[in-house]
Design an enzyme around this catalytic site. Sequence first.
Site, PDB file in Angstrom:
ATOM      1  N   HIS A   1      22.004  12.478   2.774  1.00 48.16           N
ATOM      2  CA  HIS A   1      21.085  13.605   3.000  1.00 48.16           C
ATOM      3  C   HIS A   1      21.675  14.834   2.332  1.00 48.16           C
ATOM      4  O   HIS A   1      22.879  15.041   2.323  1.00 48.16           O
ATOM      5  CB  HIS A   1      20.912  13.868   4.500  1.00 48.16           C
ATOM      6  CG  HIS A   1      19.695  14.686   4.800  1.00 48.16           C
ATOM      7  ND1 HIS A   1      19.704  16.056   4.710  1.00 48.16           N
ATOM      8  CD2 HIS A   1      18.445  14.324   5.145  1.00 48.16           C
ATOM      9  CE1 HIS A   1      18.485  16.507   4.998  1.00 48.16           C
ATOM     10  NE2 HIS A   1      17.704  15.478   5.265  1.00 48.16           N
TER      11      HIS A   1
ATOM     12  N   ASP B   1      14.747   8.282   7.604  1.00 48.53           N
ATOM     13  CA  ASP B   1      13.934   7.179   7.063  1.00 48.53           C
ATOM     14  C   ASP B   1      14.527   5.798   7.310  1.00 48.53           C
ATOM     15  O   ASP B   1      13.875   4.790   7.019  1.00 48.53           O
ATOM     16  CB  ASP B   1      13.750   7.385   5.551  1.00 48.53           C
ATOM     17  CG  ASP B   1      12.898   8.607   5.270  1.00 48.53           C
ATOM     18  OD1 ASP B   1      13.293   9.450   4.446  1.00 48.53           O
ATOM     19  OD2 ASP B   1      11.846   8.727   5.921  1.00 48.53           O
TER      20      ASP B   1
HETATM   21  C1  SDX Z   1      14.279  12.868   3.434  1.00 46.59           C
HETATM   22  O1  SDX Z   1      15.753  17.489   2.560  1.00 46.59           O
HETATM   23  C2  SDX Z   1      15.267  17.017   3.633  1.00 46.59           C
HETATM   24  O2  SDX Z   1      15.366  17.584   4.712  1.00 46.59           O
HETATM   25  C3  SDX Z   1      14.543  15.672   3.481  1.00 46.59           C
HETATM   26  C4  SDX Z   1      14.121  14.995   4.771  1.00 46.59           C
HETATM   27  C5  SDX Z   1      13.032  15.780   5.485  1.00 46.59           C
HETATM   28  O3  SDX Z   1      12.896  15.626   6.710  1.00 46.59           O
HETATM   29  O4  SDX Z   1      12.243  16.448   4.783  1.00 46.59           O
HETATM   30  O5  SDX Z   1      15.223  14.853   5.644  1.00 46.59           O
HETATM   31  C6  SDX Z   1      13.527  13.612   4.486  1.00 46.59           C
HETATM   32  O6  SDX Z   1      13.908  12.952   2.283  1.00 46.59           O
HETATM   33  C7  SDX Z   1      15.508  12.078   3.803  1.00 46.59           C
HETATM   34  C8  SDX Z   1      16.225  11.436   2.570  1.00 46.59           C
HETATM   35  C9  SDX Z   1      15.507  10.146   2.212  1.00 46.59           C
HETATM   36  N1  SDX Z   1      16.019   9.618   0.927  1.00 46.59           N
HETATM   37  C10 SDX Z   1      16.788   8.487   0.910  1.00 46.59           C
HETATM   38  O7  SDX Z   1      17.154   7.872   1.904  1.00 46.59           O
HETATM   39  C11 SDX Z   1      17.127   8.015  -0.499  1.00 46.59           C
HETATM   40  C12 SDX Z   1      18.616   7.634  -0.575  1.00 46.59           C
HETATM   41  N2  SDX Z   1      19.382   8.861  -0.469  1.00 46.59           N
HETATM   42  C13 SDX Z   1      19.779   9.540  -1.649  1.00 46.59           C
HETATM   43  O8  SDX Z   1      19.117   9.307  -2.821  1.00 46.59           O
HETATM   44  C14 SDX Z   1      20.443  10.894  -1.462  1.00 46.59           C
HETATM   45  O9  SDX Z   1      21.336  10.757  -0.445  1.00 46.59           O
HETATM   46  C15 SDX Z   1      19.527  12.082  -1.215  1.00 46.59           C
HETATM   47  C16 SDX Z   1      18.462  12.203  -2.251  1.00 46.59           C
HETATM   48  C17 SDX Z   1      18.907  11.993   0.135  1.00 46.59           C
HETATM   49  C18 SDX Z   1      20.415  13.340  -1.254  1.00 46.59           C
HETATM   50  O10 SDX Z   1      20.895  13.434  -2.555  1.00 46.59           O
HETATM   51  P1  SDX Z   1      21.860  14.652  -3.005  1.00 46.59           P
HETATM   52  O11 SDX Z   1      22.089  15.600  -1.896  1.00 46.59           O
HETATM   53  O12 SDX Z   1      21.339  15.179  -4.301  1.00 46.59           O
HETATM   54  O13 SDX Z   1      23.241  13.940  -3.216  1.00 46.59           O
HETATM   55  P2  SDX Z   1      23.669  13.215  -4.552  1.00 46.59           P
HETATM   56  O14 SDX Z   1      22.554  12.367  -5.086  1.00 46.59           O
HETATM   57  O15 SDX Z   1      24.307  14.232  -5.448  1.00 46.59           O
HETATM   58  O16 SDX Z   1      24.814  12.205  -3.988  1.00 46.59           O
HETATM   59  C19 SDX Z   1      26.151  12.651  -3.753  1.00 46.59           C
HETATM   60  C20 SDX Z   1      26.995  11.408  -3.937  1.00 46.59           C
HETATM   61  C21 SDX Z   1      26.766  10.735  -5.298  1.00 46.59           C
HETATM   62  O17 SDX Z   1      27.944   9.996  -5.597  1.00 46.59           O
HETATM   63  P3  SDX Z   1      29.047  10.725  -6.605  1.00 46.59           P
HETATM   64  O18 SDX Z   1      28.292  11.122  -7.853  1.00 46.59           O
HETATM   65  O19 SDX Z   1      29.591  11.906  -5.825  1.00 46.59           O
HETATM   66  O20 SDX Z   1      30.086   9.636  -6.834  1.00 46.59           O
HETATM   67  O21 SDX Z   1      26.641  10.430  -2.954  1.00 46.59           O
HETATM   68  C22 SDX Z   1      26.106   9.273  -3.609  1.00 46.59           C
HETATM   69  C23 SDX Z   1      25.691   9.712  -5.008  1.00 46.59           C
HETATM   70  O22 SDX Z   1      25.721   8.613  -5.911  1.00 46.59           O
HETATM   71  N3  SDX Z   1      24.927   8.858  -2.808  1.00 46.59           N
HETATM   72  C24 SDX Z   1      24.600   7.595  -2.543  1.00 46.59           C
HETATM   73  C25 SDX Z   1      23.475   7.659  -1.713  1.00 46.59           C
HETATM   74  N4  SDX Z   1      23.147   8.949  -1.507  1.00 46.59           N
HETATM   75  C26 SDX Z   1      24.047   9.688  -2.189  1.00 46.59           C
HETATM   76  N5  SDX Z   1      25.154   6.417  -2.948  1.00 46.59           N
HETATM   77  C27 SDX Z   1      24.559   5.280  -2.477  1.00 46.59           C
HETATM   78  N6  SDX Z   1      23.471   5.268  -1.662  1.00 46.59           N
HETATM   79  C28 SDX Z   1      22.901   6.431  -1.270  1.00 46.59           C
HETATM   80  N7  SDX Z   1      21.831   6.431  -0.484  1.00 46.59           N
END
Ligand code: SDX
Length: 426
Positions: free
Chosen positions: A305, A362
Site C-alpha cells: 500500500h 483488497d
Molecule cells: C487500493 O491509495 C489508496 O488508499 C488505495 C486504496 C483505497 O482505499 O483507495 O487503499 C485501495 O488501491 C489498495 C491497493 C490495491 N493494489 C494492489 O493490491 C496491487 C498490488 N500492490 C502494489 O502494486 C503496490 O503495493 C501498490 C500499487 C499498492 C503501492 O505501490 P507503491 O506505493 O507505488 O510502491 P512501489 O510500487 O514503489 O513498491 C515499493 C517496493 C517495490 O520494490 P523495490 O523496487 O523497492 O525493490 O515494493 C515492491 C515493489 O516492487 N512491491 C511489491 C508489491 N507491492 C510493492 N512486490 C510484490 N508484490 C506487491 N504487491
Amino acid sequence: MTAKIEFEGKQYELPVVLGSENEYGIDISSLRGTSGGLITLDRGFKNTGSCESAITFLDGEKGILRYRGYSIEELADNASFLEVAYLLIFGELPTETELEKFHSDIKKESLVDEEMKKILDGFPRSAHPMGVVSSLTSALVAFNPTTVDVRSEEAMYKSIVKLLAKFPVLCAWAMRKNTGQPLDYGDTSLGYVDNILKMMFKKANEEYKVNPVVSSALNKLLILHADHEQNCSTSTVRIVGSSHAGLFVSISAGVSALWGPLHGGANQAVIEMLEAIKEDGGDTKKYMAKAKDKEDPFRLMGFGHRVYKNFDPRARIIKKSADEVLTDLGIEDPVLGIAKGLEKEALEDQYFVDRKLYPNVDFYSGIIYRALGIPTEMFTVMFALGRLPGWISQWKEMRQQKEPIGRPRQIYTGANHRAFVPLNER
Ligand code: SDX
C-alpha cells in the site's frame, strides 16, 4: 512556522501548515514565484499533499483510519452504510430525523430514465461491468442536466441525492446485463443496502428475501470502502471536478481510475491470483518467488500500500468477517485457506518485511463477495458502490473550498529548439 530551501546561494522561506493530527506540510504555493521558476518534482505524489481536508484521517505507520474522527472499527460494527455516507458528506453523524429525510429524498430519486436502457443495450454482454458503470454514470447527465451547475447548496444537495439514488441502480443493471437477467427496479420499502442486494439478486420468477448475514456483511464492506483520503480515484474525482465539470462525470472518471488492477481492480485480480495458485496445486512458494523476481511482472495482488506500512485496518476487519460469513453461510472456500497461507508466508518473508508489504483492503474482500454470490467481474463495482459517498464528500469539499483548477507543472526533458525540415529534405 517556516521551512527554508537553499538553492544556488539563495534561501527561500516557505510557510508550514500544521494539521489537526499534528501533520506538517510545507506550503510551496509561493516557491515558483519567489525563486524565479523553481518547482518540486514528486512522481506519483508520494510526498506531496494536494489539499487540506477534514474528511478522512489515516496513519499508515499506526494502521489508523477514521472518517470525520470516528474510527473505522466503531463505524463498521455500529453504523449503517447510509449513516456513514451522511457522515462523510455532511460532516456529522445524522439524527434519526436527518437520516430518515436523507433516505426519503434518495428514494424519491431512485428511478432511472427508461431511455438509459438503450445505452445499456448497446453494450455486449461480455462488457466489463466497470466500463458499463463508468459510461452509464456519465450518461446520467443527459437525463439530469440540472445536476451540472451546482453553485447553490440546494442544487448540490439535489445532485448528491440523485447520484446516491441512481448509481446503485446502474451497478445492479451492469451485473444483470453481465449475468443475462432482466433488470430490476428495486423496492423503496427496503433499506439502502438491502435494496442494492434486491436489485442485484432478485430472480424474475421469485420473491426476494433478504438474508441478514449477507445484508450485514455487505453493509460492513461498503462502510470499509467508503473513503480513503487522496487515493488515485479520489484525486481523479477532485481534479476533474476542479475544472467545474459536474458531479456525475467527475464520479464517472473516478470509476475509471478505480478500475486499474493497482487500485480497486486489485480485488478481482486477487481472486484470479488465488484461483491460479489453487489450480497450480496450491504452490504458494512459487508465487511468492514470482512476486520477488524483478524480471517477473507478477505482483502479489492485495499486498502492499502506498500509505499503510503496517496492517491495513480494513484488511483486519474483512479477514475476520470472511471467516464469520463463510461459517454463517456454511460455505467452504479453499481459496480462503490459500490466502491465509500466503499472508503467513509473506509476513515472515524478508522481501515483504523490508518493504513493509501487508495485506490491503483488497486481499480478503473478494472472498466475501464470492460467498455472497457476486460474480468476480463485479468485485470492483462493489468497491465503487462503497467509495461513492467518499468521492462525493471529497468533490463537495473541493468545490466548497473553492480550490483552483488542478494543473500540475513538469520538468521538460525533450528536444531543444530546432528548425522545421521540409518533407522532401528529411
Ligand atoms: C487500493 O491509495 C489508496 O488508499 C488505495 C486504496 C483505497 O482505499 O483507495 O487503499 C485501495 O488501491 C489498495 C491497493 C490495491 N493494489 C494492489 O493490491 C496491487 C498490488 N500492490 C502494489 O502494486 C503496490 O503495493 C501498490 C500499487 C499498492 C503501492 O505501490 P507503491 O506505493 O507505488 O510502491 P512501489 O510500487 O514503489 O513498491 C515499493 C517496493 C517495490 O520494490 P523495490 O523496487 O523497492 O525493490 O515494493 C515492491 C515493489 O516492487 N512491491 C511489491 C508489491 N507491492 C510493492 N512486490 C510484490 N508484490 C506487491 N504487491
